[in-house]
Design a protein around this motif. Structure first.
Motif, mmCIF file in Angstrom:
data_model
loop_
_atom_site.group_PDB
_atom_site.id
_atom_site.type_symbol
_atom_site.label_atom_id
_atom_site.label_comp_id
_atom_site.label_asym_id
_atom_site.label_seq_id
_atom_site.Cartn_x
_atom_site.Cartn_y
_atom_site.Cartn_z
ATOM 1 N N PHE A 1 0.842 -1.193 0.000
ATOM 2 C CA PHE A 1 0.000 0.000 0.000
ATOM 3 C C PHE A 1 0.876 1.241 0.000
ATOM 4 N N SER A 2 0.423 2.266 -0.697
ATOM 5 C CA SER A 2 1.084 3.563 -0.564
ATOM 6 C C SER A 2 0.226 4.366 0.406
ATOM 7 N N PHE A 3 0.860 5.218 1.187
ATOM 8 C CA PHE A 3 0.068 6.021 2.106
ATOM 9 C C PHE A 3 0.680 7.390 2.301
ATOM 10 N N ASN A 4 -0.223 8.321 2.562
ATOM 11 C CA ASN A 4 0.142 9.697 2.819
ATOM 12 C C ASN A 4 -0.414 10.046 4.188
ATOM 13 N N CYS A 5 0.417 10.604 5.048
ATOM 14 C CA CYS A 5 -0.008 10.957 6.399
ATOM 15 C C CYS A 5 -0.196 12.467 6.508
ATOM 16 N N VAL A 6 -1.353 12.870 6.984
ATOM 17 C CA VAL A 6 -1.618 14.275 7.277
ATOM 18 C C VAL A 6 -2.144 14.355 8.703
ATOM 19 N N SER A 7 -1.926 15.495 9.336
ATOM 20 C CA SER A 7 -2.290 15.600 10.744
ATOM 21 C C SER A 7 -3.600 16.336 10.996
ATOM 22 N N ASP A 8 -4.154 16.990 9.973
ATOM 23 C CA ASP A 8 -5.359 17.784 10.241
ATOM 24 C C ASP A 8 -6.409 17.620 9.145
ATOM 25 N N THR A 9 -7.605 18.014 9.462
ATOM 26 C CA THR A 9 -8.749 17.866 8.572
ATOM 27 C C THR A 9 -8.587 18.666 7.287
ATOM 28 N N ASP A 10 -8.091 19.895 7.377
ATOM 29 C CA ASP A 10 -7.946 20.719 6.178
ATOM 30 C C ASP A 10 -6.989 20.097 5.168
ATOM 31 N N SER A 11 -5.866 19.569 5.640
ATOM 32 C CA SER A 11 -4.920 18.901 4.738
ATOM 33 C C SER A 11 -5.554 17.664 4.116
ATOM 34 N N ALA A 12 -6.316 16.932 4.904
ATOM 35 C CA ALA A 12 -6.992 15.738 4.389
ATOM 36 C C ALA A 12 -8.008 16.115 3.311
ATOM 37 N N LEU A 13 -8.756 17.181 3.536
ATOM 38 C CA LEU A 13 -9.739 17.618 2.541
ATOM 39 C C LEU A 13 -9.051 18.005 1.233
ATOM 40 N N HIS A 14 -7.909 18.663 1.319
ATOM 41 C CA HIS A 14 -7.147 19.031 0.120
ATOM 42 C C HIS A 14 -6.751 17.772 -0.654
ATOM 43 N N GLU A 15 -6.251 16.758 0.040
ATOM 44 C CA GLU A 15 -5.848 15.504 -0.598
ATOM 45 C C GLU A 15 -7.053 14.803 -1.235
ATOM 46 N N LEU A 16 -8.168 14.802 -0.539
ATOM 47 C CA LEU A 16 -9.366 14.140 -1.063
ATOM 48 C C LEU A 16 -9.883 14.818 -2.323
ATOM 49 N N ARG A 17 -9.874 16.141 -2.322
ATOM 50 C CA ARG A 17 -10.351 16.877 -3.500
ATOM 51 C C ARG A 17 -9.433 16.669 -4.693
ATOM 52 N N ALA A 18 -8.177 16.360 -4.434
ATOM 53 C CA ALA A 18 -7.228 16.074 -5.514
ATOM 54 C C ALA A 18 -7.374 14.638 -6.022
ATOM 55 N N GLY A 19 -8.228 13.854 -5.378
ATOM 56 C CA GLY A 19 -8.466 12.484 -5.800
ATOM 57 C C GLY A 19 -7.315 11.546 -5.503
ATOM 58 N N GLU A 20 -6.608 11.813 -4.425
ATOM 59 C CA GLU A 20 -5.397 11.059 -4.116
ATOM 60 C C GLU A 20 -5.585 9.911 -3.136
ATOM 61 N N ALA A 21 -6.805 9.520 -2.825
ATOM 62 C CA ALA A 21 -6.992 8.476 -1.808
ATOM 63 C C ALA A 21 -8.037 7.454 -2.247
ATOM 64 N N ASP A 22 -7.716 6.188 -1.984
ATOM 65 C CA ASP A 22 -8.679 5.109 -2.204
ATOM 66 C C ASP A 22 -9.369 4.720 -0.902
ATOM 67 N N LEU A 23 -8.749 5.097 0.229
ATOM 68 C CA LEU A 23 -9.271 4.769 1.548
ATOM 69 C C LEU A 23 -8.738 5.787 2.545
ATOM 70 N N ILE A 24 -9.566 6.157 3.513
ATOM 71 C CA ILE A 24 -9.153 7.068 4.584
ATOM 72 C C ILE A 24 -9.080 6.272 5.875
ATOM 73 N N VAL A 25 -7.943 6.379 6.569
ATOM 74 C CA VAL A 25 -7.838 5.861 7.933
ATOM 75 C C VAL A 25 -7.801 7.101 8.807
ATOM 76 N N LEU A 26 -8.822 7.261 9.612
ATOM 77 C CA LEU A 26 -8.981 8.444 10.453
ATOM 78 C C LEU A 26 -8.710 8.071 11.896
ATOM 79 N N GLU A 27 -7.716 8.696 12.467
ATOM 80 C CA GLU A 27 -7.298 8.420 13.839
ATOM 81 C C GLU A 27 -7.773 9.567 14.736
ATOM 82 N N GLN A 28 -8.629 9.252 15.700
ATOM 83 C CA GLN A 28 -9.151 10.249 16.633
ATOM 84 C C GLN A 28 -9.239 9.642 18.022
ATOM 85 N N GLU A 29 -9.037 10.460 19.042
ATOM 86 C CA GLU A 29 -9.233 9.967 20.410
ATOM 87 C C GLU A 29 -10.709 9.707 20.668
ATOM 88 N N SER A 30 -11.540 10.581 20.178
ATOM 89 C CA SER A 30 -12.977 10.501 20.394
ATOM 90 C C SER A 30 -13.676 9.983 19.136
#
Length: 124
Positions: free
Chosen positions: A27-56
Motif C-alpha cells: 500500500f502507498s500512504f500519505n499521512c496528514v495531521s489535520d482535517t484541512d490537509s486531508a480535505l485538500h488531498e481528497l479533493r485532488a483524488g489522491e486516496a482510495d481509503l481514509i484511515v482516520l485516527e481520533q481519540e474521540s
C-alpha cells in the motif's frame, strides 16, 4: 499489473508496526495531521481509503462528515477509543476499530474496505 491502493492516514503518523505492515503489503500512504490537509488531498483524488485516527469516536464522526462531502465514495476506517456512553452508532464511517488494534486486524479491515477494482488485476 495490480494497482497500488493509496491510503490517506489522518491523525498521528502510523505507528511503526502499522507502517511496516502497510508497506509490506504494497500500500502507498500519505499521512496528514489535520482535517484541512486531508480535505485538500481528497479533493485532488489522491486516496482510495481514509484511515482516520481520533481519540474521540464522536469527533471522528464529525470529521468523517466533511470527508464524505468531499469524496463520497472513499471508504473511511475510524480508529478511536469509545469514550462517549451511548455514542456507538455511526453513519459516516464504514468501519470502526479500537485505536489499540493489532497491525494484522488493521490490515484485514483495510483490505475489506478497498474498492473491488483495486483488488483485481488490470490489463497488461
Amino acid at each position: 499489473m495490480v494497482k497500488k491502493a493509496s491510503i490517506l492516514w489522518v491523525g498521528n503518523s502510523p505507528e511503526s508496526p502499522f507502517a511496516r505492515e502497510l508497506a509490506r503489503h504494497g500500500f502507498s500512504f500519505n499521512c496528514v495531521s489535520d482535517t484541512d490537509s486531508a480535505l485538500h488531498e481528497l479533493r485532488a483524488g489522491e486516496a482510495d481509503l481514509i484511515v482516520l485516527e481520533q481519540e474521540s469516536c464522536l469527533r471522528g464522526e464529525l470529521a468523517a462528515v466533511k470527508f464524505k462531502s468531499a469524496a463520497p465514495k472513499v471508504p473511511i476506517l475510524l480508529l478511536c477509543d469509545p469514550q462517549e456512553p451511548g455514542a456507538t452508532q455511526v453513519f459516516f464511517v464504514n468501519m470502526i476499530l479500537n485505536s489499540e488494534t493489532t497491525p494484522e486486524i488493521l490490515l484485514r479491515a483495510i483490505e475489506s474496505l478497498l474498492p473491488a477494482a483495486l483488488q483485481e488485476k488490470t490489463g497488461t
